[in-house]
Write a protein that holds these residues in place. Structure first.
Motif, PDB file in Angstrom:
ATOM      1  N   UNK A 189      26.661 -62.442  28.997  1.00  0.00           N
ATOM      2  CA  UNK A 189      26.955 -62.247  30.429  1.00  0.00           C
ATOM      3  C   UNK A 189      28.296 -61.510  30.529  1.00  0.00           C
ATOM      4  N   UNK A 190      28.262 -60.198  30.582  1.00  0.00           N
ATOM      5  CA  UNK A 190      29.471 -59.400  30.421  1.00  0.00           C
ATOM      6  C   UNK A 190      30.464 -59.556  31.566  1.00  0.00           C
ATOM      7  N   UNK A 191      30.003 -59.934  32.738  1.00  0.00           N
ATOM      8  CA  UNK A 191      30.937 -60.087  33.858  1.00  0.00           C
ATOM      9  C   UNK A 191      31.957 -61.184  33.583  1.00  0.00           C
ATOM     10  N   UNK A 192      31.521 -62.282  32.983  1.00  0.00           N
ATOM     11  CA  UNK A 192      32.462 -63.345  32.640  1.00  0.00           C
ATOM     12  C   UNK A 192      33.508 -62.847  31.644  1.00  0.00           C
ATOM     13  N   UNK A 193      33.084 -62.067  30.676  1.00  0.00           N
ATOM     14  CA  UNK A 193      34.029 -61.527  29.698  1.00  0.00           C
ATOM     15  C   UNK A 193      35.016 -60.573  30.372  1.00  0.00           C
ATOM     16  N   UNK A 194      34.540 -59.730  31.267  1.00  0.00           N
ATOM     17  CA  UNK A 194      35.414 -58.807  32.007  1.00  0.00           C
ATOM     18  C   UNK A 194      36.497 -59.583  32.760  1.00  0.00           C
ATOM     19  N   UNK A 195      36.082 -60.641  33.448  1.00  0.00           N
ATOM     20  CA  UNK A 195      37.032 -61.444  34.215  1.00  0.00           C
ATOM     21  C   UNK A 195      38.012 -62.175  33.304  1.00  0.00           C
ATOM     22  N   UNK A 196      37.525 -62.668  32.153  1.00  0.00           N
ATOM     23  CA  UNK A 196      38.408 -63.344  31.206  1.00  0.00           C
ATOM     24  C   UNK A 196      39.466 -62.387  30.674  1.00  0.00           C
ATOM     25  N   UNK A 197      39.073 -61.175  30.304  1.00  0.00           N
ATOM     26  CA  UNK A 197      40.026 -60.193  29.801  1.00  0.00           C
ATOM     27  C   UNK A 197      41.102 -59.888  30.840  1.00  0.00           C
ATOM     28  N   UNK A 198      40.686 -59.727  32.099  1.00  0.00           N
ATOM     29  CA  UNK A 198      41.654 -59.442  33.158  1.00  0.00           C
ATOM     30  C   UNK A 198      42.569 -60.635  33.396  1.00  0.00           C
ATOM     31  N   UNK A 199      41.997 -61.848  33.396  1.00  0.00           N
ATOM     32  CA  UNK A 199      42.811 -63.054  33.612  1.00  0.00           C
ATOM     33  C   UNK A 199      43.833 -63.224  32.497  1.00  0.00           C
ATOM     34  N   UNK A 200      43.435 -62.972  31.262  1.00  0.00           N
ATOM     35  CA  UNK A 200      44.365 -63.068  30.135  1.00  0.00           C
ATOM     36  C   UNK A 200      45.490 -62.040  30.263  1.00  0.00           C
ATOM     37  N   UNK A 201      45.147 -60.830  30.604  1.00  0.00           N
ATOM     38  CA  UNK A 201      46.161 -59.776  30.745  1.00  0.00           C
ATOM     39  C   UNK A 201      47.172 -60.153  31.818  1.00  0.00           C
ATOM     40  N   UNK A 202      46.682 -60.669  32.925  1.00  0.00           N
ATOM     41  CA  UNK A 202      47.579 -61.039  34.026  1.00  0.00           C
ATOM     42  C   UNK A 202      48.366 -62.306  33.718  1.00  0.00           C
ATOM     43  N   UNK A 203      47.988 -63.009  32.679  1.00  0.00           N
ATOM     44  CA  UNK A 203      48.710 -64.213  32.264  1.00  0.00           C
ATOM     45  C   UNK A 203      49.650 -63.921  31.100  1.00  0.00           C
ATOM     46  N   UNK A 204      49.989 -62.646  30.925  1.00  0.00           N
ATOM     47  CA  UNK A 204      50.875 -62.213  29.828  1.00  0.00           C
ATOM     48  C   UNK A 204      50.273 -62.513  28.463  1.00  0.00           C
ATOM     49  N   UNK A 205      48.954 -62.375  28.369  1.00  0.00           N
ATOM     50  CA  UNK A 205      48.243 -62.597  27.109  1.00  0.00           C
ATOM     51  C   UNK A 205      47.376 -61.382  26.802  1.00  0.00           C
ATOM     52  N   UNK A 206      47.975 -60.198  26.940  1.00  0.00           N
ATOM     53  CA  UNK A 206      47.242 -58.954  26.757  1.00  0.00           C
ATOM     54  C   UNK A 206      46.640 -58.790  25.380  1.00  0.00           C
ATOM     55  N   UNK A 207      47.401 -59.167  24.334  1.00  0.00           N
ATOM     56  CA  UNK A 207      46.873 -59.053  22.975  1.00  0.00           C
ATOM     57  C   UNK A 207      45.655 -59.947  22.780  1.00  0.00           C
ATOM     58  N   UNK A 208      45.690 -61.112  23.407  1.00  0.00           N
ATOM     59  CA  UNK A 208      44.548 -62.030  23.317  1.00  0.00           C
ATOM     60  C   UNK A 208      43.329 -61.438  24.015  1.00  0.00           C
ATOM     61  N   UNK A 209      43.576 -60.755  25.131  1.00  0.00           N
ATOM     62  CA  UNK A 209      42.473 -60.094  25.840  1.00  0.00           C
ATOM     63  C   UNK A 209      41.797 -59.057  24.955  1.00  0.00           C
ATOM     64  N   UNK A 210      42.610 -58.285  24.226  1.00  0.00           N
ATOM     65  CA  UNK A 210      42.057 -57.282  23.318  1.00  0.00           C
ATOM     66  C   UNK A 210      41.291 -57.930  22.168  1.00  0.00           C
TER      67      UNK A 210
END
Length: 278
Positions: A189-210
């Motif tokens: 379900x790619x939408x959940x992954x998209x939202x998780x990546x954005x949430x991580x980036x906005x939480x100062x966890x950009x490397x984790x998002x990648x």
């Protein structure tokens, strides 16, 4: 599927009797003929005794649901009646999680459309806590199989909207555990992954998002032999560039429930509590 009278759990009888109850609950207030019930419960390959079994199951449900003379204090009990058009169930003053989930989810989507995002998140969260797993789990029948798929898709669409709204409120860190669970449970379900990546980036966890994207991409390539969808690839590219717009752009997808012009609610069974998504 579970039915209670007060604190007492009622024994709903054999599987086909329980399946019949589920079918009737999925058609609130509507008449359902015997032939329709046969198709719903068996499809084209039905036994010769199908009509007799339906009649026996109806009798069993009537005795079970009308026990003790209905409700107390003037409350109306469940009535299963027959007319020329078929069987119809009137739940009276009974509470059905199936209908309550739909009411909460529809109210949440409506609130989101009005811009009442905080209220919308609360309503959708209340709806989520009522989910208990697949609709009528363990019961067989062509109609139940179809409805099970449809209700699951509607539930997940509602929960995608809930996650989008969390990000709209700036509650990125709150959304991360919820979205991690969703991605693990529904990896395609790619939408959940998209939202998780954005949430991580906005939480100062950009490397984790990648990293999350890399893990999921490898999984999709290995299992399906394809690349992730265009939306995920585009977000990944923007993350690599550390695009400043990622911090302020809307997380609402234009074709999500909160952005649609019309929303026609349909009853769905709740899903026993196993986690954020059943």
């Amino acid at each position: 599927m579970q039915t209670n009278r007060g604190t007492k759990v009622l024994e709903l009888g054999p599987p086909k009797q329980r399946a019949l109850l589920a079918v009737l609950l999925l058609r609130p207030g509507l008449e359902t003929g015997v032939d329709q019930l046969i198709e719903a419960l068996w499809g084209e390959d039905y036994p010769a005794y199908a009509k007799n079994l339906i009649q026996k199951s109806v009798s069993g449900l009537r005795g079970l649901l009308s026990a003790d003379g209905g409700g107390k204090g003037g409350d109306r009990g469940v009535v299963l009646e027959w007319s020329s058009g078929g069987y119809r169930m009137d739940i009276g003053d009974s509470e059905v999680d199936l209908y309550e989930y739909e009411r909460l989810a529809a109210a949440g989507i409506a609130a989101a459309r009005k811009g009442e995002i905080l209220q919308a998140v609360g309503l959708l969260e209340k709806a989520r806590t009522m989910s208990t797993g697949p609709l009528a789990e363990g019961l067989e029948g062509p109609m139940l199989d179809r409805e099970r798929l449809y209700r699951q898709e509607r539930f997940l669409a509602d929960m995608e909207v809930r996650a989008e709204l969390e990000l709209e409120l700036g509650r990125h860190r709150n959304a991360v555990p919820y979205l991690y669970y969703a991605v693990d449970k529904y990896p395609l379900r790619e939408r959940f992954l998209w939202l998780l990546m954005l949430a991580l980036y906005r939480s100062d966890r950009g490397n984790e998002a990648l990293t999350v994207y890399g893990v999921q991409r490898a999984r999709v390539v290995q299992e399906l032999g394809v690349e992730p969808g265009s939306a995920l690839r585009a977000l990944h590219a923007r993350l690599l560039l550390q695009d400043p717009q990622l911090m302020v752009m809307s997380a609402l997808r234009q074709d999500s429930g909160a952005a649609e012009d019309e929303f026609v609610p349909t009853p769905r069974l709740p899903l026993a509590r196993r986690g954020p998504f059943g």
